[in-house]
Design an enzyme around this catalytic site. Structure first.
Site, PDB file in Angstrom:
ATOM      1  N   GLY A   1       0.789  -1.235   0.000  1.00  0.00           N
ATOM      2  CA  GLY A   1       0.000   0.000   0.000  1.00  0.00           C
ATOM      3  C   GLY A   1       0.814   1.276   0.000  1.00  0.00           C
TER       4      GLY A   1
ATOM      5  N   ARG B   1     -13.685 -14.763 -11.843  1.00  0.00           N
ATOM      6  CA  ARG B   1     -13.186 -13.380 -11.853  1.00  0.00           C
ATOM      7  C   ARG B   1     -14.350 -12.404 -11.974  1.00  0.00           C
ATOM      8  NH1 ARG B   1      -7.722 -13.625 -12.270  1.00  0.00           N
ATOM      9  NH2 ARG B   1      -6.804 -15.329 -13.461  1.00  0.00           N
TER      10      ARG B   1
ATOM     11  N   MET C   1      -3.131  -7.106  -7.763  1.00  0.00           N
ATOM     12  CA  MET C   1      -2.432  -8.166  -8.484  1.00  0.00           C
ATOM     13  C   MET C   1      -3.390  -9.238  -9.018  1.00  0.00           C
ATOM     14  SD  MET C   1       0.470  -6.819  -8.353  1.00  0.00           S
ATOM     15  CE  MET C   1       1.648  -8.030  -8.943  1.00  0.00           C
ATOM     16  N   ARG C   2      -4.581  -8.815  -9.450  1.00  0.00           N
ATOM     17  CA  ARG C   2      -5.550  -9.728 -10.060  1.00  0.00           C
ATOM     18  C   ARG C   2      -5.913  -9.197 -11.447  1.00  0.00           C
ATOM     19  NH1 ARG C   2      -5.711 -14.233  -7.842  1.00  0.00           N
ATOM     20  NH2 ARG C   2      -7.701 -14.619  -8.865  1.00  0.00           N
TER      21      ARG C   2
ATOM     22  N   HIS D   1       2.084   0.249 -13.134  1.00  0.00           N
ATOM     23  CA  HIS D   1       2.862  -0.967 -13.380  1.00  0.00           C
ATOM     24  C   HIS D   1       4.345  -0.591 -13.368  1.00  0.00           C
ATOM     25  CE1 HIS D   1       3.624  -4.998 -14.817  1.00  0.00           C
ATOM     26  NE2 HIS D   1       4.432  -4.491 -15.729  1.00  0.00           N
TER      27      HIS D   1
ATOM     28  N   ASN E   1       1.766   2.957  -2.561  1.00  0.00           N
ATOM     29  CA  ASN E   1       1.152   3.895  -3.523  1.00  0.00           C
ATOM     30  C   ASN E   1      -0.127   4.511  -2.957  1.00  0.00           C
ATOM     31  OD1 ASN E   1       2.536   4.125  -6.296  1.00  0.00           O
ATOM     32  ND2 ASN E   1       2.778   1.973  -5.743  1.00  0.00           N
TER      33      ASN E   1
ATOM     34  N   VAL F   1      -3.913  -7.749 -19.803  1.00  0.00           N
ATOM     35  CA  VAL F   1      -3.145  -7.371 -18.603  1.00  0.00           C
ATOM     36  C   VAL F   1      -2.136  -6.265 -18.903  1.00  0.00           C
ATOM     37  CG1 VAL F   1      -1.443  -8.214 -16.920  1.00  0.00           C
ATOM     38  CG2 VAL F   1      -3.388  -9.645 -17.545  1.00  0.00           C
TER      39      VAL F   1
HETATM   40  C1  GAR Z   1       3.879  -1.346  -7.323  1.00  0.00           C
HETATM   41  O1  GAR Z   1       5.256  -1.348  -7.594  1.00  0.00           O
HETATM   42  C2  GAR Z   1       3.083  -1.465  -8.593  1.00  0.00           C
HETATM   43  O2  GAR Z   1       3.721  -0.902  -9.694  1.00  0.00           O
HETATM   44  C3  GAR Z   1       2.961  -2.959  -8.747  1.00  0.00           C
HETATM   45  O3  GAR Z   1       2.754  -3.429  -7.439  1.00  0.00           O
HETATM   46  C4  GAR Z   1       3.487  -2.597  -6.539  1.00  0.00           C
HETATM   47  C5  GAR Z   1       2.616  -2.292  -5.348  1.00  0.00           C
HETATM   48  O4  GAR Z   1       3.334  -1.621  -4.362  1.00  0.00           O
HETATM   49  N1  GAR Z   1       1.866  -3.315  -9.607  1.00  0.00           N
HETATM   50  C6  GAR Z   1       1.919  -4.283 -10.518  1.00  0.00           C
HETATM   51  O5  GAR Z   1       2.880  -4.996 -10.678  1.00  0.00           O
HETATM   52  C7  GAR Z   1       0.653  -4.419 -11.372  1.00  0.00           C
HETATM   53  N2  GAR Z   1       0.890  -5.223 -12.525  1.00  0.00           N
HETATM   54  P1  GAR Z   1       2.609  -0.974  -3.100  1.00  0.00           P
HETATM   55  O6  GAR Z   1       1.678  -2.035  -2.519  1.00  0.00           O
HETATM   56  O7  GAR Z   1       3.721  -0.639  -2.175  1.00  0.00           O
HETATM   57  O8  GAR Z   1       1.855   0.237  -3.570  1.00  0.00           O
END
Ligand code: GAR
Length: 214
Positions: A34, A87, A112-113, A131, A36, A166
């Site tokens: 979390g 899904r 991540m789904r 991403h 982000n 995706v």
């Molecule tokens: C982030 O680095 C984001 O880019 C990636 O998951 C991480 C979550 O970090 N997302 C993906 O890979 C989506 N395909 P966080 O939980 O610390 O925000």
């Protein structure tokens, strides 16, 4: 000596963020730590991003994002994907929860789904994702490892509108960072995440501004 820039961000981060009559009503979807989510919440607190977080949806019991959301005083809803037969069924529950919390922009922050048209059609052009690669390179899982294995010299992150395939859809904003000698997945991921936290709030504002013709 020539210095490598810390990051190249396009379009550039602007000091003047677009304002909207009403704050954007965000629904955050997350599976992991979390960070982000927190970057977006802090941007709102600073008054940079004119938005409010209506709800944080997460799918993994015990995910760090839940504790972080609690600390930030944000409502959370756990929708454990393991409890849904498909899904589409999970996405129906997601759409219902987002609707119940009055969300108008969906922000996937480490979700991540794979999502389905059930979610995408409920929020047309209003679902964003981040991403950790310069898409369209390295979609899918372990993007940072993929980049290192390919031997690229520049890596980064992308905020894009979500389409069915995706990690695909129109790009809103990207940040590029150098790959440094001796980088491991962890060191490169950390460099990319610094930029994720800078661009995601700005990209949300930009996407909303583009859509409202500002
Ligand atoms: C982030 O680095 C984001 O880019 C990636 O998951 C991480 C979550 O970090 N997302 C993906 O890979 C989506 N395909 P966080 O939980 O610390 O925000």
């Amino acid at each position: 000596m020539l210095e490598t820039p810390a990051a190249i961000i396009s379009p550039p981060l602007s000091m003047t963020w677009p304002r909207f009559g009403q704050p954007l009503r965000l629904g955050i979807m997350a599976s992991g730590s979390g960070s982000n989510l927190e970057a977006i919440a802090r941007s709102i607190q600073r008054g940079d991003l004119h938005a409010q977080i209506q709800v944080v949806l997460y799918n993994n019991p015990g995910a760090g994002v839940a504790e972080r959301a609690n600390r930030l005083g944000l409502p959370t809803v756990l929708l454990n994907h393991r409890h849904y037969p498909s899904r589409e069924a999970l996405d129906q529950a997601i759409v219902q929860a987002l609707g119940a919390h009055g969300v108008d922009w969906v922000v996937m922050a480490g979700w991540m789904r794979c999502v389905t048209n059930v979610l995408i059609d409920a929020f047309p052009r209003r679902v964003l994702n981040i991403h950790p690669s310069l898409l369209p390179s390295f979609p899918g899982l372990r993007a940072v490892e993929q980049a290192l294995a390919a031997g690229v010299k520049v890596a980064g992150c992308t905020v894009h509108q979500v389409e069915l395939e995706v990690d695909s859809g129109p790009v809103v904003m990207q940040a590029a960072v150098p790959v440094e000698p001796g980088d491991t997945p962890a060191t490169l991921q950390a460099r990319i995440q610094v930029q994720e936290h800078r661009i995601y709030p700005a990209a949300i504002a930009l996407a909303a501004a583009e859509q409202s013709g500002l």
